[in-house]
Write a protein that holds these residues in place. Sequence first.
Motif, PDB file in Angstrom:
ATOM      1  N   ILE A 101       0.850  -1.186   0.000  1.00  0.00           N
ATOM      2  CA  ILE A 101       0.000   0.000   0.000  1.00  0.00           C
ATOM      3  C   ILE A 101       0.893   1.246   0.000  1.00  0.00           C
ATOM      4  O   ILE A 101       1.873   1.312   0.741  1.00  0.00           O
ATOM      5  CB  ILE A 101      -0.921   0.036   1.242  1.00  0.00           C
ATOM      6  CG1 ILE A 101      -1.779  -1.234   1.317  1.00  0.00           C
ATOM      7  CG2 ILE A 101      -1.804   1.273   1.227  1.00  0.00           C
ATOM      8  CD1 ILE A 101      -2.545  -1.366   2.621  1.00  0.00           C
ATOM      9  N   GLU A 102       0.539   2.201  -0.817  1.00  0.00           N
ATOM     10  CA  GLU A 102       1.215   3.501  -0.825  1.00  0.00           C
ATOM     11  C   GLU A 102       0.203   4.593  -0.500  1.00  0.00           C
ATOM     12  O   GLU A 102      -0.775   4.793  -1.242  1.00  0.00           O
ATOM     13  CB  GLU A 102       1.823   3.795  -2.195  1.00  0.00           C
ATOM     14  CG  GLU A 102       2.993   2.894  -2.572  1.00  0.00           C
ATOM     15  CD  GLU A 102       3.561   3.214  -3.942  1.00  0.00           C
ATOM     16  OE1 GLU A 102       4.621   2.668  -4.274  1.00  0.00           O
ATOM     17  OE2 GLU A 102       2.921   4.005  -4.687  1.00  0.00           O
ATOM     18  N   ALA A 103       0.387   5.282   0.624  1.00  0.00           N
ATOM     19  CA  ALA A 103      -0.377   6.496   0.914  1.00  0.00           C
ATOM     20  C   ALA A 103       0.336   7.660   0.230  1.00  0.00           C
ATOM     21  O   ALA A 103       1.575   7.725   0.210  1.00  0.00           O
ATOM     22  CB  ALA A 103      -0.466   6.727   2.416  1.00  0.00           C
ATOM     23  N   THR A 104      -0.429   8.573  -0.354  1.00  0.00           N
ATOM     24  CA  THR A 104       0.165   9.577  -1.233  1.00  0.00           C
ATOM     25  C   THR A 104      -0.239  10.995  -0.851  1.00  0.00           C
ATOM     26  O   THR A 104      -1.222  11.228  -0.142  1.00  0.00           O
ATOM     27  CB  THR A 104      -0.242   9.314  -2.702  1.00  0.00           C
ATOM     28  OG1 THR A 104      -1.668   9.454  -2.834  1.00  0.00           O
ATOM     29  CG2 THR A 104       0.181   7.927  -3.145  1.00  0.00           C
ATOM     30  N   TRP A 105       0.537  11.935  -1.352  1.00  0.00           N
ATOM     31  CA  TRP A 105       0.279  13.382  -1.239  1.00  0.00           C
ATOM     32  C   TRP A 105       0.595  13.993  -2.592  1.00  0.00           C
ATOM     33  O   TRP A 105       1.702  13.811  -3.114  1.00  0.00           O
ATOM     34  CB  TRP A 105       1.155  13.966  -0.138  1.00  0.00           C
ATOM     35  CG  TRP A 105       0.913  15.409   0.177  1.00  0.00           C
ATOM     36  CD1 TRP A 105      -0.218  15.963   0.699  1.00  0.00           C
ATOM     37  CD2 TRP A 105       1.826  16.493  -0.007  1.00  0.00           C
ATOM     38  NE1 TRP A 105      -0.076  17.318   0.857  1.00  0.00           N
ATOM     39  CE2 TRP A 105       1.180  17.676   0.442  1.00  0.00           C
ATOM     40  CE3 TRP A 105       3.130  16.584  -0.486  1.00  0.00           C
ATOM     41  CZ2 TRP A 105       1.787  18.921   0.399  1.00  0.00           C
ATOM     42  CZ3 TRP A 105       3.739  17.830  -0.527  1.00  0.00           C
ATOM     43  CH2 TRP A 105       3.073  18.977  -0.085  1.00  0.00           C
ATOM     44  N   PHE A 106      -0.374  14.665  -3.183  1.00  0.00           N
ATOM     45  CA  PHE A 106      -0.264  15.116  -4.565  1.00  0.00           C
ATOM     46  C   PHE A 106       0.093  13.960  -5.504  1.00  0.00           C
ATOM     47  O   PHE A 106       0.785  14.138  -6.507  1.00  0.00           O
ATOM     48  CB  PHE A 106       0.755  16.247  -4.708  1.00  0.00           C
ATOM     49  CG  PHE A 106       0.238  17.589  -4.277  1.00  0.00           C
ATOM     50  CD1 PHE A 106      -0.749  18.245  -5.007  1.00  0.00           C
ATOM     51  CD2 PHE A 106       0.723  18.193  -3.116  1.00  0.00           C
ATOM     52  CE1 PHE A 106      -1.231  19.482  -4.590  1.00  0.00           C
ATOM     53  CE2 PHE A 106       0.241  19.430  -2.708  1.00  0.00           C
ATOM     54  CZ  PHE A 106      -0.747  20.081  -3.444  1.00  0.00           C
ATOM     55  N   GLY A 107      -0.383  12.767  -5.169  1.00  0.00           N
ATOM     56  CA  GLY A 107      -0.145  11.596  -6.005  1.00  0.00           C
ATOM     57  C   GLY A 107       1.190  10.921  -5.796  1.00  0.00           C
ATOM     58  O   GLY A 107       1.445   9.859  -6.379  1.00  0.00           O
ATOM     59  N   TRP A 108       2.049  11.485  -4.960  1.00  0.00           N
ATOM     60  CA  TRP A 108       3.371  10.916  -4.713  1.00  0.00           C
ATOM     61  C   TRP A 108       3.353  10.083  -3.436  1.00  0.00           C
ATOM     62  O   TRP A 108       2.791  10.499  -2.431  1.00  0.00           O
ATOM     63  CB  TRP A 108       4.421  12.017  -4.582  1.00  0.00           C
ATOM     64  CG  TRP A 108       4.662  12.738  -5.865  1.00  0.00           C
ATOM     65  CD1 TRP A 108       4.079  13.898  -6.281  1.00  0.00           C
ATOM     66  CD2 TRP A 108       5.528  12.331  -6.913  1.00  0.00           C
ATOM     67  NE1 TRP A 108       4.516  14.251  -7.527  1.00  0.00           N
ATOM     68  CE2 TRP A 108       5.423  13.302  -7.943  1.00  0.00           C
ATOM     69  CE3 TRP A 108       6.384  11.244  -7.117  1.00  0.00           C
ATOM     70  CZ2 TRP A 108       6.126  13.212  -9.143  1.00  0.00           C
ATOM     71  CZ3 TRP A 108       7.094  11.160  -8.307  1.00  0.00           C
ATOM     72  CH2 TRP A 108       6.964  12.129  -9.294  1.00  0.00           C
ATOM     73  N   PRO A 109       3.964   8.902  -3.458  1.00  0.00           N
ATOM     74  CA  PRO A 109       3.955   8.058  -2.245  1.00  0.00           C
ATOM     75  C   PRO A 109       4.775   8.689  -1.121  1.00  0.00           C
ATOM     76  O   PRO A 109       5.914   9.088  -1.319  1.00  0.00           O
ATOM     77  CB  PRO A 109       4.579   6.745  -2.715  1.00  0.00           C
ATOM     78  CG  PRO A 109       5.342   7.075  -3.950  1.00  0.00           C
ATOM     79  CD  PRO A 109       4.629   8.232  -4.589  1.00  0.00           C
ATOM     80  N   ILE A 110       4.149   8.799   0.055  1.00  0.00           N
ATOM     81  CA  ILE A 110       4.857   9.332   1.221  1.00  0.00           C
ATOM     82  C   ILE A 110       4.916   8.323   2.368  1.00  0.00           C
ATOM     83  O   ILE A 110       5.757   8.443   3.250  1.00  0.00           O
ATOM     84  CB  ILE A 110       4.215  10.652   1.714  1.00  0.00           C
ATOM     85  CG1 ILE A 110       2.734  10.452   2.047  1.00  0.00           C
ATOM     86  CG2 ILE A 110       4.398  11.753   0.686  1.00  0.00           C
ATOM     87  CD1 ILE A 110       2.088  11.659   2.700  1.00  0.00           C
ATOM     88  N   LEU A 111       4.023   7.344   2.373  1.00  0.00           N
ATOM     89  CA  LEU A 111       4.037   6.266   3.362  1.00  0.00           C
ATOM     90  C   LEU A 111       3.822   4.952   2.624  1.00  0.00           C
ATOM     91  O   LEU A 111       2.903   4.849   1.808  1.00  0.00           O
ATOM     92  CB  LEU A 111       2.932   6.450   4.410  1.00  0.00           C
ATOM     93  CG  LEU A 111       2.964   7.703   5.282  1.00  0.00           C
ATOM     94  CD1 LEU A 111       1.694   7.779   6.126  1.00  0.00           C
ATOM     95  CD2 LEU A 111       4.189   7.704   6.186  1.00  0.00           C
ATOM     96  N   LYS A 112       4.653   3.965   2.908  1.00  0.00           N
ATOM     97  CA  LYS A 112       4.536   2.670   2.255  1.00  0.00           C
ATOM     98  C   LYS A 112       4.341   1.580   3.305  1.00  0.00           C
ATOM     99  O   LYS A 112       5.019   1.572   4.333  1.00  0.00           O
ATOM    100  CB  LYS A 112       5.775   2.367   1.413  1.00  0.00           C
ATOM    101  CG  LYS A 112       5.991   3.350   0.269  1.00  0.00           C
ATOM    102  CD  LYS A 112       7.218   2.992  -0.556  1.00  0.00           C
ATOM    103  CE  LYS A 112       7.423   3.986  -1.687  1.00  0.00           C
ATOM    104  NZ  LYS A 112       8.616   3.654  -2.523  1.00  0.00           N
ATOM    105  N   VAL A 113       3.401   0.705   3.031  1.00  0.00           N
ATOM    106  CA  VAL A 113       3.103  -0.413   3.918  1.00  0.00           C
ATOM    107  C   VAL A 113       3.416  -1.710   3.183  1.00  0.00           C
ATOM    108  O   VAL A 113       2.919  -1.937   2.078  1.00  0.00           O
ATOM    109  CB  VAL A 113       1.627  -0.408   4.356  1.00  0.00           C
ATOM    110  CG1 VAL A 113       1.305  -1.653   5.173  1.00  0.00           C
ATOM    111  CG2 VAL A 113       1.299   0.849   5.137  1.00  0.00           C
TER     112      VAL A 113
END
Length: 270
Positions: A101-113
Motif C-alpha cells: 500500500i502507498e499512501a500519497t500526497w499530490f499523487g506521490w507516495p509518502i508512506l509505504k506499507v
Amino acid sequence: MLWSAGLLAGLGLLGWLGLQVPPRPFPSAPGGVVSGTVPLPPGLPAPVERFYRQTYGETLPVIRSAVISGRATLRPVAGGPTFPARFRFIHEAGRNYRHYIEATWFGWPILKVNESYLDGVSTQTMPWPLPSSVGDPRGAQAANLGLWAESMSLPALFVTDPRVRWTAVDDQTALLRVPFGEAHETFVVRFDPATGRPTLLESMRYRSGADPHKTLWLNAFLSWARLGGVTLPRTGAATWLDQGRPWAVFTTEEIVYNADVSTYVRQTGR
C-alpha cells in the motif's frame, strides 16, 4: 504575526490540497489461466445459496490465486488525517497473502506499507507511528481474518475450500467458519434481503500485538461491480466498532485470477 498566520494558513491549505489528489492506479497485473469448475454443492444456508446462484450459477470456478488492485482512503491514526492511497493485494487463495500500500500526497507516495501472512507467520513493515513486527501470534490472528475477509473478492473459495464451513442462522444471516491453524475463526455474514448479496462481515479481531483484547471488526460492502467476470464487491469499508467510522475504504479496480504468484507473494514492493 499576520505574516506568520498567513504562512501557516497557506501551508495548511497546501497540505489539504495534496490529500485531495488521488494516486495513479498500479499497472495491470499479468493474467492467469482457467483452473476448472465444480458444481454448486447442496445443503448451503438459504441466503448463501441464493448469493452463489446469482453470482456463478450452477458451477463455481476453482480459484487458486488472486491479484487485487485498486485505490483507497486510509486514516492510520484515529482522529488523524485521511490519506489517498493505492493498493495491491496478492493472494494464494486461502493460504497466504501480501499487501503493498502507498499512501500519497499530490499523487506521490509518502508512506509505504509492506505486510504479509505467509505459512501462518504475520510480518508487518509499517510507517510511523506503527511499529514493525514479525511472528506475533495476535498479529497472525488479525492477518488470518484479513486474508479471509479479502477473499470476498474470490467468494467461490468459501465453497470450494474443504476447510471452510457455512452454518445457517436465519434468512438474512449465516456464520462463515474459516481455518486458523488447527482451530477456526468465525464471521457473521449479513445479507441484503433485496439484492441477496452480503452487506457486512463481523468478526472479533486483535487490533495489534499490544492489545490484550479483541475488538469487533466490521467489513461493510458499499458498492458492487463487474470484476473478474462476475459481480463482486467494489467498495468496502473497514471499521473498528469503538471508533465508529471507517479507518479504511478500499475500491477495487482490477482482479486477476489464477496467475502464478508463488514468487510474487514473497517479494516486497509493488
